[in-house]
Scaffold this active site. Structure first.
Site, PDB file in Angstrom:
ATOM      1  N   ASN B  90      15.537  20.375  -0.889  1.00  0.00           N
ATOM      2  CA  ASN B  90      16.108  20.768  -2.176  1.00  0.00           C
ATOM      3  C   ASN B  90      17.102  21.888  -2.015  1.00  0.00           C
ATOM      4  O   ASN B  90      17.019  22.683  -1.081  1.00  0.00           O
ATOM      5  CB  ASN B  90      15.001  21.176  -3.156  1.00  0.00           C
ATOM      6  CG  ASN B  90      14.618  22.628  -2.998  1.00  0.00           C
ATOM      7  OD1 ASN B  90      15.194  23.506  -3.639  1.00  0.00           O
ATOM      8  ND2 ASN B  90      13.657  22.900  -2.121  1.00  0.00           N
ATOM      9  N   CYS B 151      13.118  31.369   0.470  1.00  0.00           N
ATOM     10  CA  CYS B 151      14.090  30.381   0.026  1.00  0.00           C
ATOM     11  C   CYS B 151      15.313  30.359   0.945  1.00  0.00           C
ATOM     12  O   CYS B 151      16.049  31.343   1.024  1.00  0.00           O
ATOM     13  CB  CYS B 151      14.505  30.710  -1.404  1.00  0.00           C
ATOM     14  SG  CYS B 151      15.195  29.309  -2.235  1.00  0.00           S
ATOM     15  N   THR B 217      10.245  26.661   2.690  1.00  0.00           N
ATOM     16  CA  THR B 217      10.899  25.468   3.235  1.00  0.00           C
ATOM     17  C   THR B 217      11.694  25.772   4.500  1.00  0.00           C
ATOM     18  O   THR B 217      12.080  26.906   4.752  1.00  0.00           O
ATOM     19  CB  THR B 217      11.840  24.859   2.186  1.00  0.00           C
ATOM     20  OG1 THR B 217      12.740  25.866   1.757  1.00  0.00           O
ATOM     21  CG2 THR B 217      11.063  24.311   1.006  1.00  0.00           C
ATOM     22  N   CYS B 359      -7.774  -6.742  19.957  1.00  0.00           N
ATOM     23  CA  CYS B 359      -6.342  -6.827  20.287  1.00  0.00           C
ATOM     24  C   CYS B 359      -5.706  -8.044  19.614  1.00  0.00           C
ATOM     25  O   CYS B 359      -6.245  -9.143  19.665  1.00  0.00           O
ATOM     26  CB  CYS B 359      -6.170  -6.910  21.802  1.00  0.00           C
ATOM     27  SG  CYS B 359      -4.453  -7.128  22.318  1.00  0.00           S
ATOM     28  N   CYS B 369       4.083   1.944  27.237  1.00  0.00           N
ATOM     29  CA  CYS B 369       3.650   2.560  28.483  1.00  0.00           C
ATOM     30  C   CYS B 369       4.673   2.303  29.586  1.00  0.00           C
ATOM     31  O   CYS B 369       5.027   3.200  30.344  1.00  0.00           O
ATOM     32  CB  CYS B 369       2.280   2.019  28.892  1.00  0.00           C
ATOM     33  SG  CYS B 369       1.597   2.842  30.342  1.00  0.00           S
ATOM     34  N   CYS B 394      -3.249   5.188  34.891  1.00  0.00           N
ATOM     35  CA  CYS B 394      -3.375   5.769  33.540  1.00  0.00           C
ATOM     36  C   CYS B 394      -3.632   7.270  33.629  1.00  0.00           C
ATOM     37  O   CYS B 394      -4.583   7.702  34.271  1.00  0.00           O
ATOM     38  CB  CYS B 394      -4.507   5.077  32.772  1.00  0.00           C
ATOM     39  SG  CYS B 394      -4.742   5.758  31.112  1.00  0.00           S
ATOM     40  N   CYS B 397      -2.547   9.653  28.548  1.00  0.00           N
ATOM     41  CA  CYS B 397      -1.587  10.378  27.695  1.00  0.00           C
ATOM     42  C   CYS B 397      -1.764  10.094  26.216  1.00  0.00           C
ATOM     43  O   CYS B 397      -1.241  10.814  25.382  1.00  0.00           O
ATOM     44  CB  CYS B 397      -0.161  10.063  28.134  1.00  0.00           C
ATOM     45  SG  CYS B 397       0.426   8.424  27.662  1.00  0.00           S
ATOM     46  N   CYS B 400      -0.462   4.717  24.213  1.00  0.00           N
ATOM     47  CA  CYS B 400      -0.824   3.342  23.828  1.00  0.00           C
ATOM     48  C   CYS B 400      -1.709   3.338  22.587  1.00  0.00           C
ATOM     49  O   CYS B 400      -1.541   2.527  21.692  1.00  0.00           O
ATOM     50  CB  CYS B 400      -1.504   2.623  24.993  1.00  0.00           C
ATOM     51  SG  CYS B 400      -2.943   3.476  25.653  1.00  0.00           S
ATOM     52  N   CYS B 404      -0.690   1.502  19.000  1.00  0.00           N
ATOM     53  CA  CYS B 404      -1.490   0.322  18.661  1.00  0.00           C
ATOM     54  C   CYS B 404      -1.669   0.210  17.149  1.00  0.00           C
ATOM     55  O   CYS B 404      -2.123   1.153  16.514  1.00  0.00           O
ATOM     56  CB  CYS B 404      -2.854   0.389  19.342  1.00  0.00           C
ATOM     57  SG  CYS B 404      -3.895  -1.030  18.943  1.00  0.00           S
TER      58      CYS B 404
END
Lengths: 442, 468
Positions: B90, B151, B217, B359, B369, B394, B397, B400, B404
């Protein structure tokens, strides 16, 4: 009492044959496209006979790039709008959508496709230009989906293209052979005009190619010829009573319906014989024209029908009654048709067997035969060295759609025996590239 | 749905269930911690009465102060796909209504809602102006004062708002003036447009503020119009930076709240949390980081005052499930768990696990990945679509599981035995950190990465059997 009353005018006809896949508005398209997951190696795309990059065009719709979405569609399928509407998406792209695996409604891919393509058809946005003239001319026999697609693709490659069409309108069965609730004439023709305006191929209407002399002339005037003649009139059942008044072929009936709308006269009691897509369209169409009783008679069980489930469901919802395991013996009547005599069948060890003594008659005053179309055998037999398979389908090279006569290429129903518009569109495009490859290498 | 309809009903139910949502925030009492932030929804007595009637426990009146003129239009938004106003901007200034109208309505609101918190947000320039306006809002019956030092548009060009919030010394001086003049509690509202929120936070505390609210803001440009080439909102072909708020800024607000609540000299000051609060979950998160009242603006501008029903029902449900009776029972409970990176356990190990039954085969985890993370997910070679985790690759992290689209399909499973604990800090203390370019002790050493050329050999495209 029938579900539909006979349409007295165009307005009522449109009500009875309301579009099953109406055009989405901007808000619907935005919300729907937002749901797309942008799957990797997307199953919808793999299920599309025309290889359209579906996740891409849906993403483009979602980002406010409607014209880009339309280009993505047309880059793969020149019949993009018609296919969005009439493709059996439930068993193709939408059937493959991964959401189905989670009992979530699949993306409405067909309607999103129409949203994109109709936007450019309506605005006339030029997405394509003809390629630089290469001096070569190609003739196309038949302005159906395969022929039109072949023409579009050849024009982008710089060929001059003349299409010889027996009827007076382009798009073949798209405008003549599909029930009106699937797509309207105006919508089909708008896409045809849109393509022709951009790419500038010639269509010579009301010009049947049926003689050896004509073929010889084409061969001497053109570098290559594409056969996109589809199939012929409804095949004969070779049955007593076929010539009675009130007996019609389904393809002819639907063509009449597409041309004359509410002026088509339908009888009170109609029997449709057959179990394929055209049988469903004929039965549905009869009911929507206001017939009191429409019986769909098929000689095998319901599950053996070639039609899609949704087509049968639509017919049933229009008031059609299914009559299964009923094999027609003869059409009875005196001058005009009065009924069809059937015998009951059953499947014994997978073989359809007649049950002796089970004959019965269904009274009716109209019979529609939806028992397949005849092949264009006589034309094909005039082409030298053109090999056909045992079902009179033209044999082509799967990579180029070149026939055994190297000057001829082919696609659509003439090579597959009767499939979807999208298959014809894919064939036409493939053949155009085959022609280009053949001509540039010779 | 007993708790969903207005404050009176809630009070009865609370008594019955022994849940007490009332707060005493630095001496400002309110029936619940749901307050409206100083903004367009608190522009008038009409709106505030309507809000209190809907169930809000307090309201910070739209900032009163120097006379202003507003522009048209005033708001812009960041939409994400079909989600509108994920972020909101704004360029509206403080109240442009006459002070006497605001004060008269403030008194009227207090007459009708004596137990609700009405706080006057103020923004003026000179010491004299501060003293004058404080006297006037106290006379009108305000329960507290909030100092608008945040502001970031318009007013800051006149030396107020964030111009103060960005100068801790100036801020401290004004807070001191106010504290000398005020007889009611004072909340100092901070701007996030600064490198370290603890700088103005500490200045406010040193100026003796009673409480702090944050964040105001964030300075922003939400987008550019592609026809006029002007930023949104466009005012006659031009635009200016706005103040950004809404759900998008919540993570910034939570972090700044945490910084203040962990600062030894600031943490005992009551905090009113502001920034993207829209759901009960947001409220609980702010409380867990130490806020004891929350202020809402964008969600009300989007959905109206009625969203307080969801905040209240959700908060009560959470408290019932956890066995809390007041918000003070869990205020700040997450603070001990927010630490510096160097104190995280390097021996903790999680790996992704895909639930094959859930899945749906979108393969977003695979491509995320492979392209965006650590090449630790494989696709079946038979054309199937259920991916598998390559455990040795793997690194846990989370990517995935984040991409998903199916709830609880990819979970992160613990792989370590929980017995080992080692942090970067401990390694540093004991001189064991990797300190050469190719140090064997570094994390990525020996970690599987495909050869660069493999990138060009792995196109997966099988279209078979689709043609008739």
């Amino acid at each position: 009492m029938a579900e539909y009353k006979q349409p007295a005018n165009e307005q009522e006809f449109k009500e009875n044959f309301k579009q099953k896949k109406p055009l989405m508005n901007d808000t619907q398209a935005h919300y729907e496209s937002s749901r797309c997951l942008f799957c990797y190696d997307a199953p919808c795309m793999n299920a599309c006979p025309a290889d359209i990059d579906i996740p891409l065009f849906i993403k483009q719709i979602n980002t406010g790039n409607k014209e880009g979405a339309a280009k993505t569609i047309y880059d793969s399928n020149w019949m993009g709008n018609a296919c969005g509407t009439i493709c059996p998406t439930g068993v193709l792209c939408e059937g493959a959508c991964v959401y189905n695996n989670q009992d979530v409604a699949p993306l409405l891919i067909g309607r999103l496709q129409n949203y994109a393509t109709m936007s450019v058809i309506e605005s006339g946005k030029q997405l394509y230009s003809p390629g630089e003239d290469n001096g070569e001319k190609v003739a196309i026999i038949g302005a159906g989906p395969a022929g039109i697609s072949c023409a579009c693709e050849l024009r982008t490659l710089g060929y001059s293209v003349d299409i010889y069409e027996a009827k007076s309108q382009p798009s073949g069965l798209t405008v003549h052979g599909i029930a009106p609730y699937k797509i309207s004439n105006e919508e089909v023709i708008a896409e045809m005009n849109y393509l022709q305006n951009q790419l500038g191929y010639n269509i010579i209407y009301n010009h049947t190619i049926s003689t050896k002399e004509q073929l010889t002339e084409l061969e001497s005037n053109y570098s290559a010829i594409f056969i996109g003649v589809g199939l012929g009139a409804t095949a004969s059942l070779n049955m007593t009573g076929e010539n009675l008044n009130g007996v019609h072929g389904a393809v002819e009936f639907i063509e009449e319906l597409r041309k004359n709308h509410s002026d088509v006269k339908i009888a009170q009691k109609v029997v449709v014989i057959g179990g394929g897509n055209t049988a469903m369209d004929a039965a549905s169409g009869s009911a929507r024209l206001g017939a009191d009783e429409v019986t769909l008679a098929y000689r095998r069980g319901k599950d053996s029908m070639g039609a899609y489930g949704f087509e049968y469901d639509l017919a049933v919802s229009a008031g059609v009654k299914g009559l299964f395991n009923a094999s027609p013996l003869e059409i009875i009547g005196n001058g005009s048709v009065e009924g069809v005599r059937f015998v009951k069948t059953e499947s014994v060890n997978g073989k359809l067997t007649i049950i002796e003594g089970s004959e019965f008659t269904v009274n009716c005053d109209m019979v529609i035969k939806a028992t397949g179309q005849a092949k264009q055998g006589s034309l094909l037999s005039m082409i030298d060295n053109l090999s056909l398979d045992e079902k009179t389908r033209i044999i082509v090279n799967a990579d180029t759609n070149q026939t055994t006569n190297p000057k001829y290429f082919a696609g659509g129903d003439a090579i597959n025996g009767g499939a979807e518009v999208v298959n014809g569109a894919y064939d036409g495009k493939l053949a155009a590239n085959g022609i280009h490859q053949w001509i540039t290498q010779n | 749905m007993e708790f969903t309809n207005g404050s009176h009903k809630t009070k009865e139910m609370n008594k019955k269930d022994k849940i007490d949502l009332s707060v005493n925030f630095a001496g400002i009492k309110a029936p619940n911690p749901f307050w409206l932030a100083s903004a367009p929804p608190t522009n008038s007595g009409y709106q505030i009465m309507k809000a209190f009637d809907a169930g809000w426990g307090g309201a910070v009146w739209k900032t009163l102060g120097m006379p202003t003129i507003n522009v048209s239009s005033r708001y812009g938004s960041t939409n994400y796909r079909d989600t509108r106003m994920a972020g909101f901007s704004n360029i509206e200034l403080i109240s442009d209504r006459p002070l006497e109208d605001n004060l008269r309505e403030m008194a009227e609101v207090k007459r009708h809602f004596p137990d609700h918190a009405v706080i006057a947000s103020l923004m003026v320039d000179t010491r004299k102006e501060w003293e004058d306006i404080i006297k006037q809002v106290e006379d009108a019956g305000a329960d507290g004062i909030e100092l608008n030092f945040g502001c970031p548009h318009g007013m800051c060009e006149r030396g107020m708002g964030s111009a103060v919030g960005q100068e801790p010394e100036v801020l401290k001086t004004i807070v001191e003036w106010v504290m000398e003049a005020a007889n009611i509690p004072v909340i100092t509202k901070l701007s996030p447009n600064i490198s370290h929120i603890t700088d103005p936070g500490l200045a406010a505390v040193q100026g003796n503020t009673d409480a702090i609210s944050l964040i105001n803001t964030v300075k922003s440009i939400v987008g550019i119009d592609l026809d006029s080439y002007a930023p949104y909102p466009v005012v006659d072909g031009k635009g200016t930076n706005g103040g950004y708020c809404g759900p998008a800024v919540k993570p910034i607000a939570l972090h700044m709240l945490k910084d203040l609540m962990q600062h030894p000299e600031i943490k005992s000051t009551p905090m009113s949390g502001i920034g993207g609060i829209e759901t009960w979950r947001d409220v609980v998160e702010f409380i867990l980081l130490g806020a004891t009242s929350v202020q809402v603006c964008t969600a009300v501008m989007h959905y109206g005052f009625g969203i307080v029903r969801e905040l209240e029902a959700g908060l009560i449900n959470f408290m019932e499930n956890k066995g809390y009776t007041t918000i003070y029972d869990f205020a700040g409970k997450a603070l001990p768990n927010v630490t510096e990176w160097k104190h995280l356990n390097l021996k903790s190990e999680v790996k992704a696990k895909i639930n094959e039954d859930k899945c749906i085969g979108c393969d977003l985890c695979y491509i995320a990945c492979d392209d965006g993370a650590h090449q630790a997910i494989a696709l079946p070679t038979d054309g199937g679509r259920i991916p598998t985790i390559i455990e040795k690759n793997c690194v846990g992290c989370n990517l995935c599981s984040l991409v998903c689209p199916v709830e609880d399909c990819i979970t992160m499973e613990k792989f370590d035995d929980g017995k080992e604990h080692e942090t970067w800090h401990e390694l540093t203390e004991s001189n064991r950190i990797p300190d050469t370019w190719n140090d064997d002790r570094a994390g990525g050493k020996g970690h599987y990465v495909p050869e660069p050329l493999e990138a060009l050999a792995t196109k997966r495209k099988d279209k078979s059997g689709m043609r008739n």
